[in-house]
Design an enzyme around this catalytic site. Structure first.
Site, PDB file in Angstrom:
ATOM      1  N   ASN A 219      -5.800  12.139   0.641  1.00  0.00           N
ATOM      2  CA  ASN A 219      -4.812  11.351   1.390  1.00  0.00           C
ATOM      3  C   ASN A 219      -5.562  10.545   2.457  1.00  0.00           C
ATOM      4  O   ASN A 219      -6.790  10.644   2.590  1.00  0.00           O
ATOM      5  CB  ASN A 219      -3.752  12.260   2.012  1.00  0.00           C
ATOM      6  CG  ASN A 219      -2.581  11.473   2.568  1.00  0.00           C
ATOM      7  OD1 ASN A 219      -2.012  10.619   1.860  1.00  0.00           O
ATOM      8  ND2 ASN A 219      -2.205  11.717   3.808  1.00  0.00           N
TER       9      ASN A 219
ATOM     10  N   ARG B  96       0.862  -1.184   0.000  1.00  0.00           N
ATOM     11  CA  ARG B  96       0.000   0.000   0.000  1.00  0.00           C
ATOM     12  C   ARG B  96       0.896   1.230   0.000  1.00  0.00           C
ATOM     13  O   ARG B  96       2.117   1.144   0.101  1.00  0.00           O
ATOM     14  CB  ARG B  96      -1.028  -0.017   1.131  1.00  0.00           C
ATOM     15  CG  ARG B  96      -0.680  -0.685   2.415  1.00  0.00           C
ATOM     16  CD  ARG B  96       0.420  -0.045   3.199  1.00  0.00           C
ATOM     17  NE  ARG B  96       0.198   1.378   3.340  1.00  0.00           N
ATOM     18  CZ  ARG B  96       1.123   2.268   3.579  1.00  0.00           C
ATOM     19  NH1 ARG B  96       2.398   1.902   3.710  1.00  0.00           N
ATOM     20  NH2 ARG B  96       0.846   3.537   3.686  1.00  0.00           N
TER      21      ARG B  96
ATOM     22  N   ASP C 271      -2.368  10.681  -2.034  1.00  0.00           N
ATOM     23  CA  ASP C 271      -2.722   9.634  -2.991  1.00  0.00           C
ATOM     24  C   ASP C 271      -3.106  10.228  -4.336  1.00  0.00           C
ATOM     25  O   ASP C 271      -2.987   9.569  -5.367  1.00  0.00           O
ATOM     26  CB  ASP C 271      -3.866   8.770  -2.451  1.00  0.00           C
ATOM     27  CG  ASP C 271      -3.313   7.750  -1.478  1.00  0.00           C
ATOM     28  OD1 ASP C 271      -3.022   8.143  -0.330  1.00  0.00           O
ATOM     29  OD2 ASP C 271      -3.126   6.592  -1.887  1.00  0.00           O
TER      30      ASP C 271
ATOM     31  N   ALA D 296       0.639   5.097  -2.241  1.00  0.00           N
ATOM     32  CA  ALA D 296       0.412   5.364  -3.665  1.00  0.00           C
ATOM     33  C   ALA D 296       1.611   5.024  -4.568  1.00  0.00           C
ATOM     34  O   ALA D 296       1.455   4.313  -5.569  1.00  0.00           O
ATOM     35  CB  ALA D 296      -0.009   6.819  -3.839  1.00  0.00           C
TER      36      ALA D 296
ATOM     37  N   GLN E 223      -1.701   2.302   9.943  1.00  0.00           N
ATOM     38  CA  GLN E 223      -0.419   2.388   9.220  1.00  0.00           C
ATOM     39  C   GLN E 223       0.631   3.143  10.032  1.00  0.00           C
ATOM     40  O   GLN E 223       1.823   2.866   9.929  1.00  0.00           O
ATOM     41  CB  GLN E 223      -0.611   3.105   7.870  1.00  0.00           C
ATOM     42  CG  GLN E 223      -1.379   2.315   6.840  1.00  0.00           C
ATOM     43  CD  GLN E 223      -2.858   2.655   6.853  1.00  0.00           C
ATOM     44  OE1 GLN E 223      -3.416   3.010   7.887  1.00  0.00           O
ATOM     45  NE2 GLN E 223      -3.500   2.541   5.713  1.00  0.00           N
TER      46      GLN E 223
HETATM   47  O1  MRU Z   1      -4.513   3.072   2.200  1.00  0.00           O
HETATM   48  P1  MRU Z   1      -3.029   3.313   2.073  1.00  0.00           P
HETATM   49  O2  MRU Z   1      -2.234   2.772   3.205  1.00  0.00           O
HETATM   50  O3  MRU Z   1      -2.525   2.859   0.714  1.00  0.00           O
HETATM   51  O4  MRU Z   1      -2.894   4.889   2.117  1.00  0.00           O
HETATM   52  C1  MRU Z   1      -1.631   5.453   2.038  1.00  0.00           C
HETATM   53  C2  MRU Z   1      -1.646   6.914   2.211  1.00  0.00           C
HETATM   54  O5  MRU Z   1      -2.673   7.527   2.391  1.00  0.00           O
HETATM   55  C3  MRU Z   1      -0.350   7.619   2.071  1.00  0.00           C
HETATM   56  O6  MRU Z   1      -0.339   8.767   2.856  1.00  0.00           O
HETATM   57  C4  MRU Z   1      -0.186   8.023   0.597  1.00  0.00           C
HETATM   58  O7  MRU Z   1      -0.309   6.923  -0.249  1.00  0.00           O
HETATM   59  C5  MRU Z   1       1.107   8.673   0.367  1.00  0.00           C
HETATM   60  S1  MRU Z   1       2.449   7.520   0.420  1.00  0.00           S
HETATM   61  C6  MRU Z   1       3.762   8.471  -0.015  1.00  0.00           C
END
Ligand code: MRU
Length: 476
Positions: free
Chosen positions: A352, A127, A342, A129, A301
């Site tokens: 995000n 996970r 994202d 982006a 996360q």
């Molecule tokens: O649902 P996720 O864990 O994929 O979400 C990730 C995020 O929201 C991060 O902040 C985003 O992808 C930026 S990673 C540089």
């Protein structure tokens, strides 16, 4: 806000894998291979010689403890960390770290094709982006390789269906469609060249033999583009981190107190990280700092991944419940907030991880600078504003359960949006690999995308065009 000049002696940390003069595809592939080799070696070193466990249908329940990583960090081992959450094994199988099991276990999941890739993305084994985009690109290239000996029309149908499936795995992170489009553009270009050769071949047996060998060449073109995406991310995120470091608030001799949300480190980005990359540059430049880590309900996360990565890197940090951020800000204990993205819409609105928008509102209330750290691959100039960004809604059990244990009454209704949208007006700056962007964001984002495109060449920017999910297979 005044800038602390980046310490040039520290740049090597963020440049050593990136390579500053990479122009040819061959050099790119070599550099990527080096990044992967080193990552695999580091993974083993961090584990104190314990091999990560490759889990698959044939090895249910196989596990390895990852606690050695934290023990080594606590014992003063050199700051390090994974530079990529995936690597290739010798058999051209992509091994993806199962982030759902961290920080307790290090499990690698094998990805053989785009369908495996879509599954690990959808189920959030991988996970973040940028990492999603990279795994999508590599797994699509694997599908291209598996289809290399199929008749051209079958191959075309296979590859396009794989691209469509991948692009639909998660809706919000724009890096996914961006990466799939790039690999498909490489496929289209190579397939067109192959088809032209085949047309000539109808009259020429020697050329026919050559054209027949082009299935692997088409697959190789897809793989080269996927490798290029991975390499560019390494370089871009290193640049971004240095730009971000240069605009961190000047708080004199005392420690800088930063707050971050979700996970934006190497696990999310494939390499250095975005918001967490800025934090790591500051740490390696020996700037005294302390990081408040939002736990990031409901998927945690922050608690599971950011705290783990910061511990590996030796960065002082404190985990907080998301709901405690307001009190910290009210007490004057936060100097800046750094988050990732994202998807950044053309007007600068940012999608995000859910919980980002409340932080931005609070930051405005308390006069705290709010930095979004996002590579251009997360910028979507085709989406006018945040209202047009699709927001993923995830399963209720992510809210009703904590790591498999139910905490809400059975049958409780749940709304579980994975992301929220922060309006551009609440964002102080957007930090990209092309520099630090200030409002008004739309012209600044367009100029930054152009700058990246001219630095990288025509295939390396967010390109308007149909989403690969909408591309129909070519008529048989
Ligand atoms: O649902 P996720 O864990 O994929 O979400 C990730 C995020 O929201 C991060 O902040 C985003 O992808 C930026 S990673 C540089």
């Amino acid at each position: 806000m005044s800038g602390s000049p980046p310490d040039p002696s520290r740049r090597r940390f963020f440049r050593q894998f990136a390579g500053e003069v990479v122009t040819s595809a061959a050099q790119v592939v070599g550099a990527v291979a080096e990044v992967r080799d080193r990552s695999a070696a580091e993974a083993q070193a961090l584990l104190g010689g314990v091999e990560p466990v490759v889990s698959g249908p044939g090895t249910p329940g196989a596990r390895a403890g990852a606690r050695g990583i934290l023990e080594r960090a606590a014992g003063g081992a050199a700051p390090s960390g994974f530079r990529t959450p995936f690597r290739f094994d010798a058999a051209d199988t992509l091994l993806v770290i199962d982030q759902r099991a961290l920080p307790d276990e290090l499990i690698e999941l094998p990805v053989h094709n785009a369908y495996d890739g879509a599954r690990v993305i959808r189920e959030m084994a991988v996970r973040g982006a940028p990492a999603i985009g990279q795994v999508a690109a590599l797994s699509l290239a694997l599908s291209g390789w598996l289809a290399r000996n199929a008749p051209p029309r079958s191959r075309d149908a296979i590859v396009r269906a794989a691209a469509k499936h991948l692009a639909e795995a998660r809706p919000t992170a724009v890096n996914l469609g961006w990466a799939v489009r790039r690999v498909m553009a490489a496929y289209d270009a190579a397939a067109a060249a192959h088809d032209a050769a085949t047309a000539v071949a109808a009259h020429d047996a020697a050329t026919a033999a050559k054209a027949g060998a082009s299935g692997p060449e088409i697959a190789a073109a897809m793989r080269a583009e996927a490798d290029r995406i991975v390499f560019e991310a390494t370089d871009d995120h290193g640049r971004l981190a240095e730009h971000g470091f240069s605009v961190l608030p000047d708080v004199g001799d005392r420690e800088l107190r930063l707050l971050t949300h979700c996970n934006t480190g190497p696990l999310a980005c494939g390499q250095f990280g975005t918001a967490l990359g800025v934090i790591q540059v500051a740490h390696h430049a020996e700037r005294p700092l302390h990081v408040w880590v939002d736990e990031t309900r409901p998927y945690l996360q922050g608690a599971r991944l950011t705290a783990w990565e910061l511990a590996q890197a030796g960065v002082p940090h404190t985990l907080i419940p998301d709901v405690a951020a307001a009190s910290l800000m009210a007490a004057g204990r936060v100097d800046a907030i750094l988050v990732g993205a994202d998807r950044v819409a053309a007007n600068g609105d940012v999608a995000n991880k859910v919980g980002t928008y409340p932080l931005a509102v609070l930051a405005a209330r308390h006069g705290i600078p709010f930095y979004v750290c996002a590579p251009i691959s997360s910028v979507d100039l085709d989406t006018a504003d945040g209202a047009a960004i699709p927001i993923e809604e995830r399963a209720p059990d992510e809210v009703t359960q904590v790591r498999g244990r139910r905490i809400a009454p059975d049958g409780t209704a749940v709304w579980n949006p994975a992301f929220d949208v922060t309006p551009a007006q609440l964002i102080t700056v957007i930090v990209t690999e092309e520099g630090v962007l200030h409002p008004p964001f739309e012209p600044a984002l367009r100029a930054a995308a152009d700058a990246r495109a001219s630095r990288r060449g025509p295939h390396a920017g967010p390109r308007p065009g149909p989403h690969p999910g909408a591309v129909e297979p070519a008529p048989a």
